[in-house]
Design an enzyme around this catalytic site. Structure first.
Site, short mmCIF file in Angstrom:
data_model
loop_
_atom_site.label_atom_id
_atom_site.label_comp_id
_atom_site.label_asym_id
_atom_site.label_seq_id
_atom_site.Cartn_x
_atom_site.Cartn_y
_atom_site.Cartn_z
N ASP A 108 0.43 11.45 -0.55
CA ASP A 108 1.49 12.44 -0.50
C ASP A 108 2.79 11.71 -0.84
O ASP A 108 3.21 10.82 -0.11
CB ASP A 108 1.60 13.05 0.90
CG ASP A 108 0.29 13.65 1.37
OD1 ASP A 108 -0.16 14.61 0.75
OD2 ASP A 108 -0.28 13.14 2.36
N ASP A 147 -6.93 17.66 -0.26
CA ASP A 147 -6.26 18.27 0.90
C ASP A 147 -5.54 19.55 0.51
O ASP A 147 -4.63 19.99 1.21
CB ASP A 147 -5.27 17.27 1.51
CG ASP A 147 -4.84 17.65 2.92
OD1 ASP A 147 -5.53 18.48 3.54
OD2 ASP A 147 -3.82 17.13 3.39
N HIS A 168 -5.04 8.72 -0.28
CA HIS A 168 -4.48 10.04 -0.57
C HIS A 168 -2.97 9.92 -0.46
O HIS A 168 -2.45 9.69 0.62
CB HIS A 168 -5.01 11.10 0.39
CG HIS A 168 -4.38 12.45 0.16
ND1 HIS A 168 -4.31 13.03 -1.08
CD2 HIS A 168 -3.76 13.31 1.01
CE1 HIS A 168 -3.68 14.20 -0.99
NE2 HIS A 168 -3.33 14.38 0.28
N HIS A 219 1.28 19.87 -2.12
CA HIS A 219 1.22 20.83 -1.01
C HIS A 219 2.27 20.57 0.06
O HIS A 219 2.84 21.52 0.61
CB HIS A 219 -0.18 20.86 -0.40
CG HIS A 219 -0.75 19.52 -0.04
ND1 HIS A 219 -1.64 18.87 -0.84
CD2 HIS A 219 -0.54 18.72 1.02
CE1 HIS A 219 -1.97 17.72 -0.30
NE2 HIS A 219 -1.32 17.60 0.84
#
Length: 910
Positions: free
Chosen positions: A15, A125, A13, A351
């Protein structure tokens, strides 16, 4: 009996930025992909890897490693690297519907340069999910949604609890408000439940005993999902060896290095849909204790939300429709520039970025990206509006002589519009190429006579207008065929009321000189003294404390105590708000305000309200102690400091003659830390639910939270507005980039809009100080209060709230003939229940695409007409594939039925 299967999916994941700045994460990404490619090149034992559903990973990697593009291409072609469907993994509630559509479109376009996008609705997420997600997935050819939040309790450091699930299993049916259904896969044990699988047998035995039991607890079938990866997790390159260990330990189970398509097929083959729960609408973790929803990211670093709203609106509501209009007139549509501008903007949409919950360096870089995207959009707007203005027939203004200054007002909203317009134009201009000295050039411009000028519309009617002399100005042209052309000019600012400018259309005006003025008798002032503002729709009375009463003449309802400000301490973090225990909120209710008239014209009146408010300077020293000790924010005991500072508030309330609502602009000079400021608007309307603008939806939400809710705060996300109404009346509060609100359970159903929140740490899994999240300095926020009768759809309040987001576009031109009438729109559409969303051009087909969504839960008819030469209309999806022509009773028009809450895209084949 079929043995249980452990589907182990390799992923990371990613980010792009969070607790480290972008480039530090970027360097780690390069290393990860380098090592992954080496392992994939070795042999076929390492089956596949999922690149987190976002194609920007490919861009980020190839920016540094362009020489590895062929290696990437090979493994994508072979199905071992799965890419897309998104460009980035965006936040759901803080990004517009059109931004999400562009995200899916660009993700698909980029994927198809390599192969095909994975048809996986991937939201690992995302901080809650909007209700229209199932419909957006179905229109993208995706029948599933994988997600980690929204229907279960999640706590500190993303720990999950066993109770509180809205679904019986990790598999569920998710149904949108329009009836679209997808298979939902909840990461019930998070998207790292198969992370770092041991190769050693003893360690593997302990690992799998727990992991298998956890997965079986929630799975409805024997197809068990294990996500081998986590945030910024390097690929586990020895996973094939770890799987062999698991096979030896559990010979009765099947362990496979799987991927999402294979896992989905296996689940679908054995799943009994009748056993699954159906979850409807928004996924906002409402059936939890309320402490882990991350909802207050909606108010962290409000300045980012405002810049994002400006960027989205400028692209989707101004630049794209203007460029489409200009293209019809013969100008090339700048697809490449739009893609670049959208990508640059969307790089702020993950996010951890748009939510404002990263370290300060991240958000500094975001400001630069917002500026870059906006500058491209502004350039497109300038080029397009000039092209359009040059095509408008302004020759009728020639009757007023030589000193005529035509201008074209453009309304790019989806509804006819009346409102106050302000524009700067050049009353005269002298280019430096004329050869005069700078002194002579300046002198000639200063000597320009501005007397005797007035504004007229396309019918020759004199328009009440305020002209402000801005004096001598420098400017320049950048022609396409020659060197830059500097000039000096005499510039003026015109402010006037533009009346009934058609939707997606324009109206021409001209500043002219007339010796015998035909000025009409000016209408009565909108002001009575310095405390009362009134037009045909509403009356506003301002009180000594700066609050005001607003009476809606249509409904007969009066709203009282509006515009009181509230201040509380905040000992939470960028993710979540926490008011200190046993500390009462401060308000301006007992504070004397300084009130004065700011503007009094026939078309608009404005009153200025000033407060000097003494509030605590920060939290006390205990907050620092608790932050350092990583005390979970709901358990903190810090209080507010005894030291105080002066918080200066300047509020300008404005009422326009033809206005349906009252405009508010508040300037906050923030010198305090660890606090929150809200504006309060009591409605005194008795209702158990309220409506709020979300992505392609006006969602209905309960005012009282679920029984599981423990958090005293019940703040929620909004986009353009929140509305409380009953059968007789309602109050809509529109905002610009203020994404957090709460309907207070105070007996008055007060709408509380968060204007600013100041905190000093990131939060989540460690201590990451963020002093810039205190948001010290000056901030300006805007709102509109729109009272109405009945529901906000039929009363037009929601359309007004949407128009509040969209700026007027004005372009000065000259006297000339043209192919466009001075009052013109290329489109005309009818449907009270629909909200207009976008007008753009498809790059592959050259077709124009218009999009609406049904705000209501009933079917409605859409009638659309166009004067643009065309072959036919057709209905398509958000991916804009070509489709069959719609039936049409007459040339250039079509009527079709739109389902409840449906998102509809209409193509125009030219």
């Amino acid at each position: 009996m079929k043995p249980q299967t452990a589907h182990i999916i390799s992923h990371t994941h990613w980010d792009r930025e969070w607790y480290l700045p972008y480039e530090k994460h970027h360097v780690r990404l390069i290393k990860l992909v380098d090592e992954l490619l080496d392992r994939l090149d070795e042999d076929g034992e390492f089956k596949s890897f999922y690149l987190d559903g976002q194609t920007i990973i490919l861009e980020d990697y190839l920016q540094v490693r362009p020489e590895n593009q062929e290696r990437l291409q090979k493994h994508i072609t072979d199905g071992r690297l799965l890419i897309g469907p998104w460009y980035i993994l965006q936040d759901a509630f803080l990004t517009s519907g059109e931004a999400n559509v562009r995200n899916m479109q660009i993700g698909h376009q980029d994927s198809k340069r390599y192969g095909e996008p994975s048809k996986i609705g991937y939201f690992p997420d995302t901080f809650g999910l909007v209700g229209q997600t199932p419909q957006l997935m179905k229109q993208s050819g995706i029948n599933n949604a994988f997600f980690g939040r929204g229907v279960k309790p999640t706590g500190f450091n993303n720990t999950v609890s066993d109770g509180g699930y809205e679904s019986s299993f990790s598999e569920l049916i998710w149904e949108g408000p329009d009836g679209s259904k997808v298979l939902g896969i909840l990461f019930a044990n998070w998207y790292s439940n198969g992370n770092e699988v041991p190769v050693n047998e003893a360690e593997a035995k302990e690992f799998w005993e727990k992991k298998l039991a956890d997965a079986r607890k929630f799975a409805s079938t024997g197809e068990l999902l294990f996500m081998n990866g986590c945030d910024h997790q390097p690929a586990q390159l020895d996973l094939p060896e770890a799987i062999e260990t698991a096979k030896r330990l559990y010979p009765d189970m099947e362990f496979i290095h799987s991927n999402f398509p294979d896992y989905l097929k296996a689940v679908e083959d054995v799943m009994d849909h009748n056993n699954l729960s159906t979850v409807k609408g928004e996924l906002r973790s409402q059936h939890t204790d309320g402490w882990g929803t991350l909802v207050n990211t909606a108010s962290a670093r409000v300045y980012l939300k405002q810049m994002n709203q400006e960027g989205q609106v400028l692209l989707e509501k101004v630049a794209e429709p203007l460029a489409s209009f200009a293209h019809v007139l013969g100008k090339d549509y700048p697809h490449h520039l739009f893609t670049y501008a959208w990508k640059t903007l969307m790089q702020n949409h993950p996010h951890d970025s748009i939510c404002g919950c990263s370290v300060d360096e991240v958000h500094r870089e975001m400001v630069t990206r917002f500026d870059k995207s906006r500058h491209v959009a502004e350039t497109i707007v300038d080029d397009s509006k000039r092209m359009i203005a040059e095509a408008v027939d302004t020759s009728g203004f020639a009757a007023y002589g030589e000193e005529v200054l035509p201008l074209v007002v453009m309304n790019m909203s989806g509804w006819s519009r009346t409102g106050t317009v302000s524009v700067e134009i050049d009353a005269a201009r002298l280019y430096l190429r004329e050869g005069f000295t700078l002194e002579e050039t300046a002198s000639r411009m200063k000597d320009i006579d501005l007397n005797g000028r007035e504004l007229v519309d396309d019918q020759g009617n004199t328009i009440t207008c305020q002209m402000e002399d801005l004096g001598l100005q420098f400017g320049y042209d950048l022609p396409d065929d020659k060197f830059r052309q500097p000039y000096m000019c005499r510039r003026v600012r015109l402010t006037f009321e533009a009346v009934q400018v058609p939707a997606l259309g324009l109206r021409a005006y001209a500043c002219v000189r007339r010796a015998n003025t035909g000025l009409p008798i000016a209408p009565e002032s909108l002001l009575q003294g310095d405390r009362v503002l009134e037009n045909e729709a509403i009356k506003v009375v301002i009180h000594d404390n700066g609050s005001f009463t607003m009476s809606d003449k249509a409904s007969g309802i009066t709203y009282r105590d509006l515009g009181v400000y509230e201040n509380t301490g905040d000992i939470g973090n960028e993710y979540m708000y926490k008011q200190p225990e046993a500390v009462q909120a401060l308000t301006t209710e007992e504070l004397q305000a300084n009130i004065s008239v700011l503007e009094n014209t026939p078309y608009r009146a404005s009153v200025e309200i000033k407060h000097d408010w003494e509030i605590p300077a920060s939290a006390d020293d205990k907050l620092d102690e608790e932050q350092r000790a990583l005390v979970y924010y709901p358990e903190r005991k810090a209080q507010r400091s005894n030291d105080t500072v002066i918080l200066k508030l300047r509020t300008v309330i404005s009422l326009e003659r033809g206005g349906k609502g009252l405009h508010l602009e508040t300037t906050i000079d923030n010198k305090a830390k660890d606090h929150r400021i809200r504006a309060l608007f009591p409605t005194d309307l008795n209702t158990a639910t309220h409506h709020v603008d979300s992505m392609f939806e006006v969602a209905e939400r309960n005012i009282e939270p679920a029984s599981e809710w423990m958090n005293p705060s019940n703040t929620q996300h909004q986009q353009a507005f929140v509305d409380i109404s009953n059968d007789k009346a309602g109050l809509t509060v529109a905002n610009f980039g203020l994404n957090e609100y709460e309907v207070l359970r105070d007996g008055r159903n007060t709408i509380a809009i968060t204007l600013l929140r100041s905190v000093g740490e990131l939060g989540d899994w460690g201590l990451f100080p963020t002093p810039e999240a205190q948001c010290l300095g000056e901030h300006v926020v805007r709102m509109e209060l729109i009272p109405h009768t009945g529901d906000g759809i039929t009363a037009g309040a929601y359309a007004e709230a949407y128009q509040f987001q969209i700026p007027w576009v004005v372009c000065q031109t000259d006297v000339h003939g043209g192919v466009i009438a001075p009052l013109y729109t290329p489109f005309d559409w009818e449907s009270q229940e629909l909200a207009f969303s976008s007008l753009k051009m498809n790059e592959q087909t050259g077709d124009l695409l218009l999009r609406w969504y049904n705000m209501s839960q009933q079917s409605t008819d859409l009638t659309i007409r166009s004067t643009i030469p065309q072959q036919y209309f057709y209905k398509t999806s958000i991916l804009e594939e070509e489709s069959h022509p719609l039936s049409s009773e007459e040339k250039g028009s079509s009527v079709l039925q739109i389902g409840p809450c449906e998102i509809v895209t209409i193509g125009i084949r030219r």
